[in-house]
Design a protein around this motif. Structure first.
Motif, PDB file in Angstrom:
ATOM      1  N   ALA A   1       3.286  -6.075  10.013  1.00 14.12           N
ATOM      2  CA  ALA A   1       3.847  -4.953   8.862  1.00 14.12           C
ATOM      3  C   ALA A   1       4.687  -4.493   8.766  1.00 14.12           C
ATOM      4  CB  ALA A   1       2.288  -3.952   8.192  1.00 14.12           C
ATOM      5  N   ILE A   2       5.678  -3.872   7.956  1.00 12.47           N
ATOM      6  CA  ILE A   2       6.646  -3.503   7.482  1.00 12.47           C
ATOM      7  C   ILE A   2       6.455  -2.257   7.028  1.00 12.47           C
ATOM      8  CG2 ILE A   2       9.116  -4.005   6.755  1.00 12.47           C
ATOM      9  CD1 ILE A   2       8.520  -6.818   6.520  1.00 12.47           C
ATOM     10  N   PHE A   3       6.550  -0.979   7.290  1.00 10.94           N
ATOM     11  CA  PHE A   3       7.086  -0.065   6.835  1.00 10.94           C
ATOM     12  C   PHE A   3       8.039   0.529   5.935  1.00 10.94           C
ATOM     13  CE2 PHE A   3       7.229   4.923   6.597  1.00 10.94           C
ATOM     14  CZ  PHE A   3       5.733   4.856   6.403  1.00 10.94           C
ATOM     15  N   VAL A   4       8.362   0.859   4.508  1.00 12.02           N
ATOM     16  CA  VAL A   4       9.832   1.096   4.305  1.00 12.02           C
ATOM     17  C   VAL A   4       9.520   2.439   3.691  1.00 12.02           C
ATOM     18  CG1 VAL A   4      10.989   0.619   2.207  1.00 12.02           C
ATOM     19  CG2 VAL A   4       9.945  -0.676   3.276  1.00 12.02           C
ATOM     20  N   GLN A   5      11.065   3.503   4.236  1.00  6.21           N
ATOM     21  CA  GLN A   5      11.251   4.364   4.114  1.00  6.21           C
ATOM     22  C   GLN A   5      12.470   4.619   3.377  1.00  6.21           C
ATOM     23  OE1 GLN A   5      10.206   6.181   8.361  1.00  6.21           O
ATOM     24  NE2 GLN A   5       9.851   7.927   6.674  1.00  6.21           N
ATOM     25  N   TYR A   6      12.531   5.908   1.995  1.00 12.40           N
ATOM     26  CA  TYR A   6      13.958   5.562   1.429  1.00 12.40           C
ATOM     27  C   TYR A   6      14.524   7.073   1.677  1.00 12.40           C
ATOM     28  CZ  TYR A   6      11.714   4.538  -2.311  1.00 12.40           C
ATOM     29  OH  TYR A   6      11.094   3.770  -3.332  1.00 12.40           O
ATOM     30  N   GLY A   7      15.299   8.002   1.477  1.00 13.76           N
ATOM     31  CA  GLY A   7      16.194   8.609   0.542  1.00 13.76           C
ATOM     32  C   GLY A   7      17.074   9.050   0.119  1.00 13.76           C
ATOM     33  N   GLU A   8      17.759   9.481  -0.813  1.00 11.66           N
ATOM     34  CA  GLU A   8      18.466  10.109  -1.828  1.00 11.66           C
ATOM     35  C   GLU A   8      19.901   8.832  -1.168  1.00 11.66           C
ATOM     36  OE1 GLU A   8      19.963  12.906  -3.011  1.00 11.66           O
ATOM     37  OE2 GLU A   8      17.817  13.670  -4.550  1.00 11.66           O
ATOM     38  N   THR A   9      20.022   8.942   0.353  1.00  7.30           N
ATOM     39  CA  THR A   9      21.043   8.606   1.256  1.00  7.30           C
ATOM     40  C   THR A   9      21.362   7.437   2.281  1.00  7.30           C
ATOM     41  OG1 THR A   9      21.064  10.316   2.375  1.00  7.30           O
ATOM     42  CG2 THR A   9      23.082  10.668   0.241  1.00  7.30           C
ATOM     43  N   TRP A  10      20.186   6.893   2.188  1.00 10.79           N
ATOM     44  CA  TRP A  10      19.525   6.457   3.973  1.00 10.79           C
ATOM     45  C   TRP A  10      18.174   5.697   3.806  1.00 10.79           C
ATOM     46  CZ3 TRP A  10      14.241   7.133   5.325  1.00 10.79           C
ATOM     47  CH2 TRP A  10      13.913   8.731   5.234  1.00 10.79           C
ATOM     48  N   LYS A  11      17.981   3.921   3.832  1.00 12.30           N
ATOM     49  CA  LYS A  11      17.195   3.845   4.017  1.00 12.30           C
ATOM     50  C   LYS A  11      16.887   3.164   5.649  1.00 12.30           C
ATOM     51  CE  LYS A  11      18.734   1.365   0.300  1.00 12.30           C
ATOM     52  NZ  LYS A  11      19.039   0.495  -1.313  1.00 12.30           N
TER      53      LYS A  11
ATOM     54  N   HIS B   1       8.034   6.759   0.821  1.00 11.99           N
ATOM     55  CA  HIS B   1       7.722   5.152   1.799  1.00 11.99           C
ATOM     56  C   HIS B   1       6.778   4.315   0.664  1.00 11.99           C
ATOM     57  CE1 HIS B   1       5.536   9.415   2.358  1.00 11.99           C
ATOM     58  NE2 HIS B   1       3.922   8.242   2.460  1.00 11.99           N
ATOM     59  N   ALA B   2       6.184   3.060   1.782  1.00 10.93           N
ATOM     60  CA  ALA B   2       5.668   2.016   1.271  1.00 10.93           C
ATOM     61  C   ALA B   2       5.686   1.280   2.235  1.00 10.93           C
ATOM     62  CB  ALA B   2       5.423   1.373  -0.236  1.00 10.93           C
ATOM     63  N   ILE B   3       3.938   0.423   2.381  1.00 17.12           N
ATOM     64  CA  ILE B   3       4.029  -0.285   3.297  1.00 17.12           C
ATOM     65  C   ILE B   3       3.709  -1.391   2.646  1.00 17.12           C
ATOM     66  CG2 ILE B   3       1.235   0.024   3.765  1.00 17.12           C
ATOM     67  CD1 ILE B   3       2.098  -0.406   6.998  1.00 17.12           C
ATOM     68  N   VAL B   4       3.935  -2.833   3.905  1.00 15.36           N
ATOM     69  CA  VAL B   4       3.661  -4.361   3.140  1.00 15.36           C
ATOM     70  C   VAL B   4       2.865  -4.751   4.740  1.00 15.36           C
ATOM     71  CG1 VAL B   4       5.787  -5.287   2.967  1.00 15.36           C
ATOM     72  CG2 VAL B   4       3.670  -5.802   1.568  1.00 15.36           C
ATOM     73  N   SER B   5       1.883  -5.926   4.372  1.00 17.03           N
ATOM     74  CA  SER B   5       1.016  -6.627   5.138  1.00 17.03           C
ATOM     75  C   SER B   5       1.652  -8.219   5.203  1.00 17.03           C
ATOM     76  CB  SER B   5      -0.111  -6.615   5.304  1.00 17.03           C
ATOM     77  OG  SER B   5      -0.387  -6.624   4.206  1.00 17.03           O
ATOM     78  N   ALA B   6       1.607  -8.456   5.915  1.00 12.95           N
ATOM     79  CA  ALA B   6       2.398  -9.843   6.032  1.00 12.95           C
ATOM     80  C   ALA B   6       0.737 -11.584   5.404  1.00 12.95           C
ATOM     81  CB  ALA B   6       1.850 -10.354   7.156  1.00 12.95           C
ATOM     82  N   GLY B   7       1.412 -11.569   4.966  1.00 11.92           N
ATOM     83  CA  GLY B   7       0.682 -12.423   4.541  1.00 11.92           C
ATOM     84  C   GLY B   7      -1.090 -13.614   5.598  1.00 11.92           C
TER      85      GLY B   7
ATOM     86  N   SER C   1       0.726  -1.111   0.201  1.00 15.00           N
ATOM     87  CA  SER C   1      -0.401  -0.122   0.139  1.00 15.00           C
ATOM     88  C   SER C   1       0.724   1.504  -0.342  1.00 15.00           C
ATOM     89  CB  SER C   1      -1.056  -0.125   0.998  1.00 15.00           C
ATOM     90  OG  SER C   1      -2.055   1.417   0.850  1.00 15.00           O
ATOM     91  N   GLY C   2      -0.103   1.869  -0.435  1.00 13.19           N
ATOM     92  CA  GLY C   2       0.855   3.538  -0.211  1.00 13.19           C
ATOM     93  C   GLY C   2       1.998   3.292  -1.267  1.00 13.19           C
ATOM     94  N   TYR C   3       1.631   2.773  -3.090  1.00 11.17           N
ATOM     95  CA  TYR C   3       2.559   1.985  -3.228  1.00 11.17           C
ATOM     96  C   TYR C   3       2.016   2.623  -5.389  1.00 11.17           C
ATOM     97  CZ  TYR C   3       5.923  -1.610  -5.974  1.00 11.17           C
ATOM     98  OH  TYR C   3       6.958  -2.040  -6.698  1.00 11.17           O
ATOM     99  N   PRO C   4       2.877   2.454  -5.947  1.00 14.13           N
ATOM    100  CA  PRO C   4       4.539   2.768  -6.102  1.00 14.13           C
ATOM    101  C   PRO C   4       4.874   3.671  -4.780  1.00 14.13           C
ATOM    102  CG  PRO C   4       3.162   2.668  -8.167  1.00 14.13           C
ATOM    103  CD  PRO C   4       2.321   2.800  -7.378  1.00 14.13           C
ATOM    104  N   PRO C   5       6.177   3.766  -4.106  1.00 10.24           N
ATOM    105  CA  PRO C   5       7.022   4.236  -3.234  1.00 10.24           C
ATOM    106  C   PRO C   5       6.273   5.893  -3.568  1.00 10.24           C
ATOM    107  CG  PRO C   5       8.193   2.371  -3.516  1.00 10.24           C
ATOM    108  CD  PRO C   5       7.537   2.473  -4.870  1.00 10.24           C
ATOM    109  N   HIS C   6       6.598   6.513  -2.579  1.00 14.06           N
ATOM    110  CA  HIS C   6       6.197   7.735  -3.470  1.00 14.06           C
ATOM    111  C   HIS C   6       6.296   8.766  -2.110  1.00 14.06           C
ATOM    112  CE1 HIS C   6       2.480   6.897  -0.161  1.00 14.06           C
ATOM    113  NE2 HIS C   6       2.442   8.473   0.284  1.00 14.06           N
ATOM    114  N   LYS C   7       6.059  10.522  -1.863  1.00 14.65           N
ATOM    115  CA  LYS C   7       6.784  11.079  -0.423  1.00 14.65           C
ATOM    116  C   LYS C   7       6.010  12.886  -1.148  1.00 14.65           C
ATOM    117  CE  LYS C   7      10.708  13.305  -2.752  1.00 14.65           C
ATOM    118  NZ  LYS C   7      10.377  15.124  -2.511  1.00 14.65           N
TER     119      LYS C   7
END
Length: 238
Positions: free
Chosen positions: A174-184, A202-208, A141-147
């Motif tokens: 669930a797992i929430f992912v964030q990143y920029g040019e120099t960090w993850k 950022h984007a988020i994915v839930s467990a199966g 969700s929130g995918y493709p990653p956006h800011k």
């Protein structure tokens, strides 16, 4: 900034508070209630939701800044999310009835979800924006990653965002992912987790095998909500 506070009120009990310098959106997560604003100047009876957030869209109440409000739990325990954003103009309170909030399908395949916009930039508010997203397990969700962390005309707006998560079964994640040019950064979210989003894609994915819900709220001082998709993923068109 934006904040989400979860409160539970026992059946036949009530809370009375003042919004102070904040405008609020009170989202009913479960149970039913009566609502009074400014000592009964505004009143609504029997507002509520189904027993869980996955199967229906709940009623929500907008409370302006510098307002006294009362929530009275009916029949059963009441659970609400109180979203707050700093405000300086005192608009009128109003109710957003769940039956009037229509779901919008976004994405496809393993990133298909249903989004419900509760308070948008079209409502008479200062800067609060609220919505909810529901999807099944293993879906992004929130995918493709956006800011949305800089003001860039019609390309992007600066919005601080906060999520509140519910997952079924409750011991899932669930797992929430964030990143920029120099960090993850990756963050493990559990049932009841909250996370603040101030910068980065950022984007988020839930467990199966789960059902996944998150309430999202934004502070939009310029009354805009414009997301910029990471150019590496624009081909997904989701």
């Amino acid at each position: 900034m934006v904040n989400i506070e979860i409160k539970e009120i026992k059946a036949d009990e009530k809370i009375k508070e003042n919004s102070g310098r904040y405008e609020l959106c009170i989202v009913i997560l479960s149970g039913c209630c009566d609502v009074e604003v400014d000592c009964g100047e505004y009143m609504w009876k029997n507002l509520g939701a189904e027993n869980n957030v996955f199967e229906s869209v709940s009623d929500s109440i907008y409370i302006p800044c510098n307002s006294t409000f009362k929530l009275i739990a009916l029949y059963s325990n009441l659970k609400v999310a109180i979203i707050s954003v700093e405000a300086n103009i005192r608009y009128k309170p109003f109710v957003i009835y769940g039956k009037n909030v229509k779901g919008e399908k976004r994405g496809k395949k393993e990133w298909e979800r249903t989004v419900y916009n509760v308070i948008t930039t079209k409502h008479p508010v200062n800067s609060i924006i609220v919505g909810k997203t529901i999807h099944t397990g293993g879906v992004w969700s929130g995918y493709p990653p956006h800011k949305h962390d800089i003001n860039d005309g019609e390309k992007e707006s600066k919005n601080v965002e906060m999520y509140y998560v519910e997952i079924e079964p409750q011991d899932a994640f669930a797992i929430f992912v964030q990143y920029g040019e120099t960090w993850k950064k990756a963050t493990l979210l559990e049932n009841g987790s909250k996370i603040m989003v101030e910068k980065g894609y950022h984007a988020i994915v839930s467990a199966g095998g789960t059902r996944f819900y998150y309430l999202w709220a934004l502070d939009s001082k310029n009354h805009q909500f414009i997301c910029k998709t990471d150019s590496k993923y624009r081909w997904l068109k989701g």
